[in-house]
Design a protein around this motif. Structure first.
Motif, PDB file in Angstrom:
ATOM      1  N   LYS A   5       2.690 -10.054  23.020  1.00 45.95           N
ATOM      2  CA  LYS A   5       1.414 -10.581  22.552  1.00 45.95           C
ATOM      3  C   LYS A   5       0.376 -10.390  23.648  1.00 45.95           C
ATOM      4  CE  LYS A   5       0.628 -14.934  21.455  1.00 45.95           C
ATOM      5  NZ  LYS A   5       1.088 -16.254  21.125  1.00 45.95           N
ATOM      6  N   ILE A   6      -0.788  -9.856  23.289  1.00 45.64           N
ATOM      7  CA  ILE A   6      -1.857  -9.644  24.264  1.00 45.64           C
ATOM      8  C   ILE A   6      -2.655 -10.942  24.372  1.00 45.64           C
ATOM      9  CG2 ILE A   6      -3.937  -8.324  24.797  1.00 45.64           C
ATOM     10  CD1 ILE A   6      -2.666  -6.056  23.028  1.00 45.64           C
ATOM     11  N   PRO A   7      -2.787 -11.510  25.603  1.00 39.86           N
ATOM     12  CA  PRO A   7      -3.556 -12.747  25.733  1.00 39.86           C
ATOM     13  C   PRO A   7      -5.037 -12.505  25.467  1.00 39.86           C
ATOM     14  CG  PRO A   7      -2.783 -11.991  27.879  1.00 39.86           C
ATOM     15  CD  PRO A   7      -2.218 -11.063  26.861  1.00 39.86           C
ATOM     16  N   LEU A   8      -5.617 -13.328  24.617  1.00 44.78           N
ATOM     17  CA  LEU A   8      -7.034 -13.213  24.273  1.00 44.78           C
ATOM     18  C   LEU A   8      -7.809 -14.348  24.934  1.00 44.78           C
ATOM     19  CD1 LEU A   8      -6.773 -12.463  20.447  1.00 44.78           C
ATOM     20  CD2 LEU A   8      -7.233 -10.833  22.265  1.00 44.78           C
ATOM     21  N   ARG A   9      -9.037 -14.060  25.324  1.00 46.54           N
ATOM     22  CA  ARG A   9      -9.914 -15.067  25.897  1.00 46.54           C
ATOM     23  C   ARG A   9     -11.292 -14.909  25.270  1.00 46.54           C
ATOM     24  NH1 ARG A   9      -5.637 -16.345  27.023  1.00 46.54           N
ATOM     25  NH2 ARG A   9      -4.708 -16.913  29.014  1.00 46.54           N
ATOM     26  N   LYS A  18     -11.625 -11.450  23.199  1.00 50.10           N
ATOM     27  CA  LYS A  18     -11.258 -10.108  23.653  1.00 50.10           C
ATOM     28  C   LYS A  18     -10.010 -10.206  24.506  1.00 50.10           C
ATOM     29  CE  LYS A  18     -15.783  -8.236  23.306  1.00 50.10           C
ATOM     30  NZ  LYS A  18     -16.943  -7.686  23.904  1.00 50.10           N
ATOM     31  N   PRO A  19      -9.291  -9.076  24.674  1.00 49.20           N
ATOM     32  CA  PRO A  19      -8.119  -9.095  25.559  1.00 49.20           C
ATOM     33  C   PRO A  19      -8.517  -9.500  26.979  1.00 49.20           C
ATOM     34  CG  PRO A  19      -8.125  -7.117  24.234  1.00 49.20           C
ATOM     35  CD  PRO A  19      -9.444  -7.799  23.986  1.00 49.20           C
ATOM     36  N   LYS A  20      -7.687 -10.329  27.586  1.00 54.93           N
ATOM     37  CA  LYS A  20      -7.952 -10.875  28.918  1.00 54.93           C
ATOM     38  C   LYS A  20      -8.240  -9.794  29.955  1.00 54.93           C
ATOM     39  CE  LYS A  20      -5.627 -13.870  32.249  1.00 54.93           C
ATOM     40  NZ  LYS A  20      -4.436 -14.643  32.516  1.00 54.93           N
ATOM     41  N   LYS A  21      -7.545  -8.657  29.857  1.00 53.26           N
ATOM     42  CA  LYS A  21      -7.701  -7.566  30.825  1.00 53.26           C
ATOM     43  C   LYS A  21      -9.107  -6.950  30.822  1.00 53.26           C
ATOM     44  CE  LYS A  21      -3.338  -6.573  32.450  1.00 53.26           C
ATOM     45  NZ  LYS A  21      -3.132  -7.774  33.235  1.00 53.26           N
ATOM     46  N   GLU A  22      -9.809  -7.042  29.690  1.00 49.08           N
ATOM     47  CA  GLU A  22     -11.146  -6.442  29.587  1.00 49.08           C
ATOM     48  C   GLU A  22     -12.234  -7.334  30.164  1.00 49.08           C
ATOM     49  OE1 GLU A  22     -11.979  -5.433  25.507  1.00 49.08           O
ATOM     50  OE2 GLU A  22     -10.119  -4.311  25.314  1.00 49.08           O
ATOM     51  N   LEU A  23     -11.904  -8.594  30.439  1.00 50.72           N
ATOM     52  CA  LEU A  23     -12.915  -9.557  30.856  1.00 50.72           C
ATOM     53  C   LEU A  23     -12.850  -9.855  32.348  1.00 50.72           C
ATOM     54  CD1 LEU A  23     -12.333 -12.034  27.909  1.00 50.72           C
ATOM     55  CD2 LEU A  23     -14.185 -10.397  28.089  1.00 50.72           C
ATOM     56  N   LEU A  24     -13.990 -10.301  32.893  1.00 45.01           N
ATOM     57  CA  LEU A  24     -14.047 -10.752  34.283  1.00 45.01           C
ATOM     58  C   LEU A  24     -13.849 -12.260  34.295  1.00 45.01           C
ATOM     59  CD1 LEU A  24     -17.232  -8.864  35.512  1.00 45.01           C
ATOM     60  CD2 LEU A  24     -14.897  -8.358  36.159  1.00 45.01           C
ATOM     61  N   ARG A  25     -13.101 -12.767  35.279  1.00 47.90           N
ATOM     62  CA  ARG A  25     -12.847 -14.202  35.355  1.00 47.90           C
ATOM     63  C   ARG A  25     -13.636 -14.804  36.506  1.00 47.90           C
ATOM     64  NH1 ARG A  25      -8.425 -17.851  37.527  1.00 47.90           N
ATOM     65  NH2 ARG A  25      -8.363 -19.576  36.066  1.00 47.90           N
ATOM     66  N   CYS A  50     -17.573 -10.824  29.490  1.00 44.94           N
ATOM     67  CA  CYS A  50     -17.391  -9.383  29.281  1.00 44.94           C
ATOM     68  C   CYS A  50     -17.936  -8.608  30.475  1.00 44.94           C
ATOM     69  CB  CYS A  50     -18.157  -8.929  28.040  1.00 44.94           C
ATOM     70  SG  CYS A  50     -17.496  -9.548  26.506  1.00 44.94           S
ATOM     71  N   ALA A  51     -17.434  -7.426  30.664  1.00 43.70           N
ATOM     72  CA  ALA A  51     -17.897  -6.573  31.763  1.00 43.70           C
ATOM     73  C   ALA A  51     -19.155  -5.807  31.359  1.00 43.70           C
ATOM     74  CB  ALA A  51     -16.786  -5.620  32.173  1.00 43.70           C
ATOM     75  N   THR A  52     -20.079  -6.489  30.682  1.00 43.70           N
ATOM     76  CA  THR A  52     -21.358  -5.880  30.325  1.00 43.70           C
ATOM     77  C   THR A  52     -22.481  -6.763  30.845  1.00 43.70           C
ATOM     78  OG1 THR A  52     -21.548  -7.038  28.216  1.00 43.70           O
ATOM     79  CG2 THR A  52     -20.428  -4.913  28.176  1.00 43.70           C
ATOM     80  N   SER A  53     -23.591  -6.124  31.221  1.00 42.70           N
ATOM     81  CA  SER A  53     -24.711  -6.888  31.766  1.00 42.70           C
ATOM     82  C   SER A  53     -25.365  -7.758  30.690  1.00 42.70           C
ATOM     83  CB  SER A  53     -25.739  -5.952  32.402  1.00 42.70           C
ATOM     84  OG  SER A  53     -26.084  -4.922  31.526  1.00 42.70           O
ATOM     85  N   GLU A  54     -25.294  -7.333  29.410  1.00 41.21           N
ATOM     86  CA  GLU A  54     -25.900  -8.128  28.332  1.00 41.21           C
ATOM     87  C   GLU A  54     -25.224  -9.498  28.230  1.00 41.21           C
ATOM     88  OE1 GLU A  54     -24.552  -4.766  26.727  1.00 41.21           O
ATOM     89  OE2 GLU A  54     -26.145  -4.141  28.101  1.00 41.21           O
ATOM     90  N   CYS A  55     -23.893  -9.505  28.251  1.00 38.53           N
ATOM     91  CA  CYS A  55     -23.154 -10.767  28.149  1.00 38.53           C
ATOM     92  C   CYS A  55     -23.422 -11.657  29.355  1.00 38.53           C
ATOM     93  CB  CYS A  55     -21.653 -10.505  28.027  1.00 38.53           C
ATOM     94  SG  CYS A  55     -21.176 -10.016  26.363  1.00 38.53           S
ATOM     95  N   LEU A  56     -23.481 -11.047  30.536  1.00 37.53           N
ATOM     96  CA  LEU A  56     -23.730 -11.822  31.748  1.00 37.53           C
ATOM     97  C   LEU A  56     -25.121 -12.454  31.708  1.00 37.53           C
ATOM     98  CD1 LEU A  56     -22.738 -12.738  34.509  1.00 37.53           C
ATOM     99  CD2 LEU A  56     -23.763 -10.689  35.471  1.00 37.53           C
TER     100      LEU A  56
END
Length: 87
Positions: A5-9, A18-25, A50-56
């Motif tokens: 199971k892929i952990p989602l956050r 989204k999958p945890k690996k795609e996100l910054l913590r 998310c690793a996007t400037s829009e989300c940040l």
């Protein structure tokens, strides 16, 4: 064969799962220090973006990091996150 199971956050910017690996913590450590967690394993209260400037920018404008971490997030953290996204 067992399917892992892929952990989602949830991203604090866009509120999407989204999958945890795609996100910054970003983590608030037990010593109340807010820092970027590259390993994803530091102890403390963590939020994901998310690793996007829009989300940040959305998280920044609406103070979502502060709300989620229940503490003040310094300008250096946002600057560090922005520079990390650009690289």
């Amino acid at each position: 064969m067992k399917v892992r199971k892929i952990p989602l956050r949830v991203c604090v910017g866009c509120q999407e799962q989204k999958p945890k690996k795609e996100l910054l913590r970003i983590v608030r450590t037990p010593e109340d220090v807010v820092e970027i967690d590259r390993t994803g394993k530091k102890s403390g209260r963590g939020v994901y973006v998310c690793a996007t400037s829009e989300c940040l920018e959305k998280a920044y404008k609406e103070h979502r990091l502060e709300r989620s971490l229940k503490t003040k997030v310094s300008e250096e953290i946002y600057t560090g996150l922005r520079s990390e996204l650009e690289s």
